[in-house]
Design an enzyme around this catalytic site. Structure first.
Site, PDB file in Angstrom:
ATOM      1  N   LYS A 146       6.569  -0.323   0.770  1.00 35.53           N
ATOM      2  CA  LYS A 146       6.319   0.352   2.050  1.00 35.53           C
ATOM      3  C   LYS A 146       5.249  -0.416   2.831  1.00 35.53           C
ATOM      4  O   LYS A 146       4.520  -1.237   2.262  1.00 35.53           O
ATOM      5  CB  LYS A 146       5.872   1.802   1.799  1.00 35.53           C
ATOM      6  CG  LYS A 146       4.583   1.932   0.998  1.00 35.53           C
ATOM      7  CD  LYS A 146       4.337   3.375   0.543  1.00 35.53           C
ATOM      8  CE  LYS A 146       3.051   3.490  -0.241  1.00 35.53           C
ATOM      9  NZ  LYS A 146       2.922   4.819  -0.891  1.00 35.53           N
ATOM     10  N   ARG A 149       1.346  17.555  -1.040  1.00 36.79           N
ATOM     11  CA  ARG A 149       1.543  16.682   0.105  1.00 36.79           C
ATOM     12  C   ARG A 149       3.006  16.789   0.529  1.00 36.79           C
ATOM     13  O   ARG A 149       3.318  17.237   1.620  1.00 36.79           O
ATOM     14  CB  ARG A 149       1.167  15.251  -0.316  1.00 36.79           C
ATOM     15  CG  ARG A 149       0.944  14.274   0.768  1.00 36.79           C
ATOM     16  CD  ARG A 149       0.396  12.959   0.250  1.00 36.79           C
ATOM     17  NE  ARG A 149       1.316  12.240  -0.632  1.00 36.79           N
ATOM     18  CZ  ARG A 149       1.154  10.977  -1.008  1.00 36.79           C
ATOM     19  NH1 ARG A 149       0.114  10.280  -0.593  1.00 36.79           N
ATOM     20  NH2 ARG A 149       2.021  10.392  -1.802  1.00 36.79           N
ATOM     21  N   TYR A 193     -23.227  -8.235  19.194  1.00 38.01           N
ATOM     22  CA  TYR A 193     -23.393  -6.970  19.910  1.00 38.01           C
ATOM     23  C   TYR A 193     -24.491  -6.122  19.272  1.00 38.01           C
ATOM     24  O   TYR A 193     -24.571  -6.016  18.054  1.00 38.01           O
ATOM     25  CB  TYR A 193     -22.101  -6.172  19.876  1.00 38.01           C
ATOM     26  CG  TYR A 193     -21.006  -6.699  20.776  1.00 38.01           C
ATOM     27  CD1 TYR A 193     -21.196  -6.774  22.156  1.00 38.01           C
ATOM     28  CD2 TYR A 193     -19.797  -7.106  20.242  1.00 38.01           C
ATOM     29  CE1 TYR A 193     -20.184  -7.244  22.983  1.00 38.01           C
ATOM     30  CE2 TYR A 193     -18.779  -7.575  21.064  1.00 38.01           C
ATOM     31  CZ  TYR A 193     -18.983  -7.640  22.438  1.00 38.01           C
ATOM     32  OH  TYR A 193     -17.980  -8.102  23.244  1.00 38.01           O
ATOM     33  N   MET A 203     -14.255  -7.867  18.241  1.00 33.71           N
ATOM     34  CA  MET A 203     -12.808  -7.662  18.188  1.00 33.71           C
ATOM     35  C   MET A 203     -12.083  -8.864  17.587  1.00 33.71           C
ATOM     36  O   MET A 203     -11.203  -8.728  16.742  1.00 33.71           O
ATOM     37  CB  MET A 203     -12.273  -7.388  19.601  1.00 33.71           C
ATOM     38  CG  MET A 203     -10.802  -7.007  19.621  1.00 33.71           C
ATOM     39  SD  MET A 203     -10.157  -6.816  21.283  1.00 33.71           S
ATOM     40  CE  MET A 203     -11.018  -5.348  21.831  1.00 33.71           C
TER      41      MET A 203
HETATM   42  C1  LIG Z   1       2.586   4.587  -2.232  1.00 37.54           C
HETATM   43  C2  LIG Z   1       3.281   5.308  -3.315  1.00 37.54           C
HETATM   44  C3  LIG Z   1       3.485   4.675  -4.554  1.00 37.54           C
HETATM   45  C4  LIG Z   1       2.838   3.357  -4.903  1.00 37.54           C
HETATM   46  O1  LIG Z   1       1.475   3.599  -5.143  1.00 37.54           O
HETATM   47  P1  LIG Z   1       0.489   2.456  -5.674  1.00 37.54           P
HETATM   48  O2  LIG Z   1      -0.745   3.197  -6.000  1.00 37.54           O
HETATM   49  O3  LIG Z   1       0.321   1.503  -4.548  1.00 37.54           O
HETATM   50  O4  LIG Z   1       1.118   1.824  -6.854  1.00 37.54           O
HETATM   51  C5  LIG Z   1       4.274   5.322  -5.483  1.00 37.54           C
HETATM   52  N1  LIG Z   1       4.798   6.551  -5.236  1.00 37.54           N
HETATM   53  C6  LIG Z   1       4.588   7.209  -4.076  1.00 37.54           C
HETATM   54  C7  LIG Z   1       5.179   8.555  -3.873  1.00 37.54           C
HETATM   55  C8  LIG Z   1       3.811   6.612  -3.085  1.00 37.54           C
HETATM   56  O5  LIG Z   1       3.578   7.273  -1.936  1.00 37.54           O
END
Ligand SMILES: *Cc1c(COP(=O)(O)O)cnc(C)c1O
Length: 353
Positions: A39, A129, A245, A293
């Site tokens: 992801k 969640r 800055y 920046m």
């Molecule tokens: C992001 C995620 C993972 C991977 O998590 P890591 O800690 O990066 O290995 C696995 N399962 C779910 C549901 C996630 O949201």
């Protein structure tokens, strides 16, 4: 004309990513398999490149967050399973079939609207969640046959946290409801809690990219990225001058400063101002003043290396500075460091094509 020189370069070592995936695979319980989480463009490393390399190494299952990421990944790699963590968007139902995508159904409503075909079911076990409750899972268990039952740990990076055991028990109940279905619980840190957490599939993300899955313990993973920024200018300054800055850094003696072409717009955390550091060769160089920046200043007075000059590259993440170290200095975690690296940073790939 050649390409303009980039201000910062992220070098991604695909062999290291593959080595990390193999290291995880080789420590799994018998009959457990390793998927890969790609992801957010593989945490900023580049999902297509990473998935290609891992698929060649034998990884057959990949997780992304969104439908858009899934469609892009399918266009890059044909013969892998792609699971969409953020669920089923019924407004785009036909896209899942067309691109052969597997949604992770996160609610009763998603499960009821799902038109059929392969889908995973997320059962919440204490993260609060996403995911159906264990009671809702029981309602679905008669009528619905997912290809994967999964849950997610909230405290896997704290091995002694009591929630780990509690989530494992609820996960076992969920597995019992779908006895013939494969199941998955552990992400990177969960894998290191031990074999009883491995189930049929593990879902590592961060560990593949070199982030330490066992905080407070030595990092078992291989570093997979380096981040270097180009020195635009080297300045010789007197004692008692201020830098940047807000004039937050005051030189205590004559100094040499290197200004590099990367700033908070590139994902360098502004919290690193007067706290972070870089490396030039073996030399530790403190980050001085606030991060701008597009620019950041380092005090390179101690560097004797003759290569230090305009155009040279200064290390921000690499052999001398781990992702976890810069994250600690910035007051965040390695995940946020990687996923914040901006689009101006040039991605350069080494290792497996
Ligand atoms: C992001 C995620 C993972 C991977 O998590 P890591 O800690 O990066 O290995 C696995 N399962 C779910 C549901 C996630 O949201």
């Amino acid at each position: 004309m050649s390409q303009p020189t980039p201000g910062a370069v992220l070098t991604v070592d695909l062999d290291a990513v593959v080595a990390n995936w193999r290291l995880i695979r080789d420590r799994l319980a018998p009959n457990s398999r390793a998927a890969a989480v790609v992801k957010t463009d593989a945490y900023g490393l580049g999902a297509a490149k990473v998935a290609h390399a891992l698929a060649r190494a034998g990884c057959s299952r990949f997780f992304v967050a969104t439908l858009e990421e899934a469609i892009a990944l399918r266009a890059a790699v044909a013969d892998i399973d792609i699971l969409v963590l953020n669920g089923f968007d019924h407004g785009f139902a036909e896209a899942y079939a067309r691109h052969r995508l597997i949604p992770v159904l996160n609610s009763l409503d998603e499960a009821r609207r799902w038109p059929g075909g392969p889908a995973a079911l997320h059962v919440d076990s204490g993260m609060e969640r996403l995911g159906v409750t264990i009671g809702e899972a029981a309602q679905l268990s008669g009528s619905f046959a997912p290809v994967l039952v999964m849950s997610h740990l909230a405290c896997a990076d704290e091995p002694d946290h009591p929630l780990n055991r509690r989530q494992l028990r609820i996960f076992a109940e969920a597995r019992a409801l779908f006895a013939k279905t494969e199941a998955s619980l552990a992400a990177s840190s969960g894998i290191f809690l031990g074999p009883e957490f491995h189930a049929d599939w593990v879902r590592p993300g961060a560990a593949l990219y070199g982030v330490n899955p066992t905080p407070g313990q030595p990092n078992p993973m291989r570093p997979a990225v380096t981040l270097e920024a180009r020195i635009l200018q080297v300045r010789h300054v007197d004692q008692n001058v201020t830098v940047g800055y807000g004039a937050t850094h005051l030189t205590s003696g004559p100094a040499r400063l290197a200004t590099v072409a990367a700033g908070y717009a590139d994902g360098l955390f502004r919290t690193l101002g007067n706290r972070g550091h870089g490396h030039f060769g073996d030399e530790y160089v403190p980050l001085v003043g606030r991060i701008s920046m597009d620019l950041t200043v380092f005090d390179v007075s101690r560097v004797r290396d003759a290569r230090l000059s305009e155009g040279a590259m200064l290390e921000l993440i690499g052999p001398n500075i781990s992702i976890d170290r810069i994250a600690a200095e910035a007051g965040t975690i390695g995940y946020e460091i990687l996923t914040s690296l901006g689009p101006r940073i040039h991605r350069h790939y080494v290792g497996t094509p």
